[in-house]
Design a protein around this motif. Structure first.
Motif, PDB file in Angstrom:
ATOM      1  N   ALA A 144       0.946  -1.045   0.093  1.00  0.00           N
ATOM      2  CA  ALA A 144       0.110   0.001   0.114  1.00  0.00           C
ATOM      3  C   ALA A 144       0.951   1.095  -0.120  1.00  0.00           C
ATOM      4  O   ALA A 144       1.988   1.167   0.396  1.00  0.00           O
ATOM      5  N   GLU A 145       0.148   2.313  -0.624  1.00  0.00           N
ATOM      6  CA  GLU A 145       0.924   3.635  -0.304  1.00  0.00           C
ATOM      7  C   GLU A 145       0.562   4.351   0.855  1.00  0.00           C
ATOM      8  O   GLU A 145      -0.811   4.396   1.038  1.00  0.00           O
ATOM      9  N   MET A 177      -0.742   9.260   7.666  1.00  0.00           N
ATOM     10  CA  MET A 177       0.312   8.212   7.283  1.00  0.00           C
ATOM     11  C   MET A 177       0.398   7.062   8.359  1.00  0.00           C
ATOM     12  O   MET A 177       0.483   5.986   8.056  1.00  0.00           O
ATOM     13  N   ARG A 178       0.504   7.555   9.650  1.00  0.00           N
ATOM     14  CA  ARG A 178       0.732   6.687  10.617  1.00  0.00           C
ATOM     15  C   ARG A 178      -0.564   5.813  10.822  1.00  0.00           C
ATOM     16  O   ARG A 178      -0.227   4.604  10.906  1.00  0.00           O
ATOM     17  N   ALA A 179      -1.592   6.351  10.552  1.00  0.00           N
ATOM     18  CA  ALA A 179      -3.051   5.502  10.489  1.00  0.00           C
ATOM     19  C   ALA A 179      -2.925   4.525   9.278  1.00  0.00           C
ATOM     20  O   ALA A 179      -3.345   3.404   9.563  1.00  0.00           O
ATOM     21  N   GLN A 180      -2.676   4.885   8.343  1.00  0.00           N
ATOM     22  CA  GLN A 180      -2.453   4.046   6.958  1.00  0.00           C
ATOM     23  C   GLN A 180      -1.455   2.788   7.431  1.00  0.00           C
ATOM     24  O   GLN A 180      -1.860   1.608   7.013  1.00  0.00           O
ATOM     25  N   VAL A 181      -0.177   3.341   7.767  1.00  0.00           N
ATOM     26  CA  VAL A 181       0.838   1.988   8.122  1.00  0.00           C
ATOM     27  C   VAL A 181       0.182   1.350   9.251  1.00  0.00           C
ATOM     28  O   VAL A 181       0.113  -0.136   9.127  1.00  0.00           O
ATOM     29  N   ALA A 222      -3.827  -5.589   9.295  1.00  0.00           N
ATOM     30  CA  ALA A 222      -4.448  -6.451   8.314  1.00  0.00           C
ATOM     31  C   ALA A 222      -3.656  -7.351   7.786  1.00  0.00           C
ATOM     32  O   ALA A 222      -3.956  -8.582   7.637  1.00  0.00           O
ATOM     33  N   THR A 223      -2.383  -7.033   7.832  1.00  0.00           N
ATOM     34  CA  THR A 223      -1.361  -8.230   7.274  1.00  0.00           C
ATOM     35  C   THR A 223      -0.582  -8.726   8.254  1.00  0.00           C
ATOM     36  O   THR A 223       0.149  -9.974   7.740  1.00  0.00           O
ATOM     37  N   GLU A 277       5.024  -2.659   2.728  1.00  0.00           N
ATOM     38  CA  GLU A 277       4.712  -4.046   2.202  1.00  0.00           C
ATOM     39  C   GLU A 277       4.688  -5.037   3.339  1.00  0.00           C
ATOM     40  O   GLU A 277       5.288  -4.707   4.311  1.00  0.00           O
ATOM     41  N   GLU A 278       3.872  -6.175   3.004  1.00  0.00           N
ATOM     42  CA  GLU A 278       3.988  -7.056   4.123  1.00  0.00           C
ATOM     43  C   GLU A 278       5.379  -7.699   4.052  1.00  0.00           C
ATOM     44  O   GLU A 278       6.294  -7.989   2.993  1.00  0.00           O
ATOM     45  N   ALA A 279       6.069  -8.274   5.417  1.00  0.00           N
ATOM     46  CA  ALA A 279       7.363  -8.959   5.435  1.00  0.00           C
ATOM     47  C   ALA A 279       7.288 -10.122   4.888  1.00  0.00           C
ATOM     48  O   ALA A 279       6.618 -11.118   5.958  1.00  0.00           O
TER      49      ALA A 279
END
Length: 451
Positions: A149-150, A158-162, A168-169, A237-239
């Motif tokens: 995701a961006e 941005m903090r909320a998006q990360v 989720a992942t 990105e997911e790890a």
């Protein structure tokens, strides 16, 4: 395989002239092959005593973001006060290529519009310059990749998006700067939500948000794009819990001819490629075929020219098909392809020149049962003057490639290749590859001054 090739009048009556932007070890090794092929290499180097300048006669000094310097390299025109006799004799470049992705995209498009053969094209190169563009392109054609995701907006957004992505992942997750990262720079592992409030992740978010709002110019994590443009968003990105990393190298010419080397295993240390085993030992043949399919799909769908490296995560579980995920792209000779100098019929450096000049491609077949490449990075202290002589004596079968760089701890100073003789159709076992790797490591240890 390929469409009919048209030879330009300029290339028909004289040696091809290839201009390359960058003066590091990759352009230096291109020069070695250019000399053998009768190709005139002109390199725009960062310093007159740099790696490429030491072995290249036609090596004007200039930066990749200096439009005037780039134009002079393409046109074969000397800077004011310089002797232009040699340049006039050789003439303008037939093609412009690169040893790194950090280029001025607007300038490249301008040159392309003016009729310069830019290889790879600015459109293709963007996928290597911008990781967000690459992720969108991989999604567009349905190639496997980690969930991503961006993160963009204010610092709070941005903090909320990360945070939402991590919930989720799962944690940990990976945050990357979309532009400018290399050798582990611009990549950050975020282990938990707490990292978003304190530490490096919080700083990256704050700087990207500030840059987007125009409050300051941020160069997050050593990133930022060429010319000082700020990082204004982050790639999340997911790890992937991969079992190992693979790489597939493909070469493609403007005429559409394509060739692929065997899939290799790459070993990373602190974000830097440290070792490569070719072919990848013990890899499921179906996974090798899929990796090659992915590499060729990227090359053909996005009209990549020259050498393309596709780095892959492999997840291998007993009784299950190997899962592959595209990690990153490089559109130039790549560290994972240095083994080809001694382990393949055609090296990646010769192939890159042949491809960008639209000459017939060479065979990518291996010449040994296995080849191992180990990078020589500067150790904690400068090695003794007799280190090279002792390394040559330590294993007479080792092929040592040095870059002519001044010593610095952690700096890439060279690499060592070792091959396992025998029928290439009978690849080495995992145990044989490991023994070959240990021999190459021993030679590098001597070069570093560790023993």
């Amino acid at each position: 395989m390929s469409s009919p090739r048209t030879v330009s009048p300029a290339a028909a009556d004289r040696e091809p002239v290839v201009a390359v932007i960058g003066g590091g070890q990759l352009a230096r090794m291109m020069q070695e092959e250019a000399s053998a092929l009768g190709v005139h290499l002109r390199a725009l180097v960062e310093a007159p005593d740099g790696s490429t300048a030491q072995v290249t006669v036609d090596a004007p000094v200039g930066r990749a973001d200096d439009a005037a310097a780039v134009r002079r390299v393409v046109a074969g025109v000397a800077e004011a006060g310089q002797d232009a006799a040699g340049l006039q004799a050789v003439g303008a470049a037939d093609v412009l290529t690169f040893e790194h992705e950090h280029q001025d995209a607007d300038l490249l498009r301008e040159l392309e519009t003016a009729g310069v053969s830019v290889q790879p094209t600015p459109a293709a190169l963007e996928l290597a310059r911008d990781k967000l563009a690459m992720r969108r392109a991989m999604a567009e054609v349905g190639l496997p990749q980690p969930r991503w995701a961006e993160a963009v907006g204010s610092q709070e957004e941005m903090r909320a998006q990360v945070l939402a992505f991590g919930e989720a992942t799962g944690w940990p997750l990976v945050v990357k700067t979309p532009r400018g990262g290399y050798d582990g720079h611009g990549v950050l592992l975020v282990r938990s939500p707490a990292d978003l409030d304190d530490g490096e992740a919080a700083r990256w978010i704050e700087q990207a948000a500030a840059a987007r709002e125009g409050r300051e110019t941020a160069r997050t994590g050593g990133g930022g794009s060429l010319g000082g443009a700020a990082v204004t968003s982050l790639l999340v990105e997911e790890a992937v819990a991969f079992t190992r990393e693979l790489a597939v190298l493909v070469a493609r010419s403007p005429s559409g001819e394509i060739a692929c080397w065997p899939v290799v295993e790459s070993v990373q240390a602190d974000g830097v490629c440290s070792e490569v085993l070719a072919p990848a030992p013990g890899l499921d043949p179906a996974a090798a075929q899929e990796a090659e399919r992915i590499g060729q799909e990227v090359a053909t769908r996005f009209k990549v020219t020259g050498v393309l490296a596709v780095e892959l995560f492999a997840v291998e579980e007993v009784g299950q098909p190997t899962a592959l995920y595209v990690n990153e792209l490089a559109m130039r000779p790549h560290n994972s392809g240095h083994w080809t100098q001694d382990g393949a019929v055609t090296s990646q450096f010769a192939q890159h020149l042949r491809a960008v000049a639209d000459l017939p491609l060479g065979s990518t077949a291996p010449v040994a049962r296995a080849t191992v490449m180990v990078n020589y990075l500067g150790g904690e202290s400068e090695p003794a003057p007799d280190a090279l002589a002792r390394a040559l004596a330590a294993d007479p079968e080792a092929r040592i490639h040095l870059y002519g760089k001044q010593w610095r701890a952690g700096r890439k100073l060279g690499h060592v290749n070792l091959t396992l003789p025998g029928d290439p159709t009978q690849p080495a076992t995992v145990e044989e590859a490991q023994r070959l790797r240990e021999r190459a490591r021993a030679v590098v240890a001597v070069l570093r001054g560790d023993v």
